[in-house]
Design a protein around this motif. Structure first.
Motif, PDB file in Angstrom:
ATOM      1  N   ALA A  39      30.775  17.113 -22.094  1.00  0.00           N
ATOM      2  CA  ALA A  39      30.578  16.124 -21.031  1.00  0.00           C
ATOM      3  C   ALA A  39      31.747  15.145 -20.988  1.00  0.00           C
ATOM      4  CB  ALA A  39      29.262  15.379 -21.246  1.00  0.00           C
ATOM      5  N   LEU A  43      34.693  14.527 -18.001  1.00  0.00           N
ATOM      6  CA  LEU A  43      35.020  13.215 -17.429  1.00  0.00           C
ATOM      7  C   LEU A  43      36.441  12.773 -17.751  1.00  0.00           C
ATOM      8  CD1 LEU A  43      31.684  11.342 -18.172  1.00  0.00           C
ATOM      9  CD2 LEU A  43      32.525  12.173 -15.957  1.00  0.00           C
ATOM     10  N   MET A  52      32.602  11.897 -10.110  1.00  0.00           N
ATOM     11  CA  MET A  52      31.379  11.463 -10.776  1.00  0.00           C
ATOM     12  C   MET A  52      30.989  10.072 -10.304  1.00  0.00           C
ATOM     13  SD  MET A  52      29.265  12.687 -13.008  1.00  0.00           S
ATOM     14  CE  MET A  52      27.717  11.865 -12.788  1.00  0.00           C
ATOM     15  N   LEU A  86      31.808  19.715 -13.510  1.00  0.00           N
ATOM     16  CA  LEU A  86      30.814  18.660 -13.721  1.00  0.00           C
ATOM     17  C   LEU A  86      29.404  19.250 -13.849  1.00  0.00           C
ATOM     18  CD1 LEU A  86      32.088  15.911 -11.246  1.00  0.00           C
ATOM     19  CD2 LEU A  86      32.236  15.877 -13.754  1.00  0.00           C
ATOM     20  N   LEU A  91      26.481  17.169 -16.051  1.00  0.00           N
ATOM     21  CA  LEU A  91      26.561  15.800 -15.544  1.00  0.00           C
ATOM     22  C   LEU A  91      25.962  15.633 -14.154  1.00  0.00           C
ATOM     23  CD1 LEU A  91      30.153  15.092 -16.818  1.00  0.00           C
ATOM     24  CD2 LEU A  91      28.061  13.991 -17.627  1.00  0.00           C
ATOM     25  N   ALA A 105      23.834  12.843  -9.617  1.00  0.00           N
ATOM     26  CA  ALA A 105      24.124  12.584 -11.034  1.00  0.00           C
ATOM     27  C   ALA A 105      22.838  12.777 -11.829  1.00  0.00           C
ATOM     28  CB  ALA A 105      24.645  11.165 -11.218  1.00  0.00           C
ATOM     29  N   LEU A 110      23.861  10.564 -18.381  1.00  0.00           N
ATOM     30  CA  LEU A 110      24.760   9.403 -18.369  1.00  0.00           C
ATOM     31  C   LEU A 110      24.285   8.345 -19.358  1.00  0.00           C
ATOM     32  CD1 LEU A 110      25.496   9.081 -14.543  1.00  0.00           C
ATOM     33  CD2 LEU A 110      26.892  10.163 -16.323  1.00  0.00           C
TER      34      LEU A 110
END
Length: 124
Positions: A39, A43, A52, A86, A91, A105, A110
């Motif tokens: 993850a 990012l 994102m 992603l 994510l 999302a 997160l």
């Protein structure tokens, strides 16, 4: 159900329950490190981080690929590649509606990432 409707999660971050203690409080297990690293790696690319951010902050909690693509000076296939990364990192989720794909999302994921990096203020 089309491929775009189902989330493509290569690593199930939901199954990693021991990951959420901050790094400063507990060691991260090998299993959690493997899942979380994917993850964070996803990012780590500026375009994916922007995507994102656009998805997570979108009104209504989702963003259409038709709204994401024009924000970049990149081709459609390149944006699709970043969005796939992603999704595979767990994510975001994607849902096809007609010709367009909408992205959401995954707030739980997160929260896991944020919890891992949380640092308590030092006692004075």
């Amino acid at each position: 159900m089309s491929k775009q409707s189902a989330p493509l999660v290569a690593i199930d971050l939901d199954a990693v329950t021991s990951c959420c203690a901050p790094l400063t409080q507990r060691r991260v297990s090998a299993q959690a490190a493997g899942a979380l690293a994917a993850a964070f790696k996803a990012l780590g690319d500026p375009v994916r981080l922007q995507l994102m951010s656009m998805i997570a902050s979108a009104e209504g909690g989702e963003a259409c690929v038709c709204d994401l693509t024009p924000a970049f000076d990149l081709t459609g296939p390149t944006i699709s590649h970043h969005l796939k990364t992603l999704r595979e990192a767990g994510l975001v989720e994607a849902e096809r509606r007609g010709t367009w794909v909408y992205y959401r999302a995954r707030p739980g994921v997160l929260r896991q990432l944020a919890s891992l990096l949380a640092v308590e203020p030092a006692d004075s």
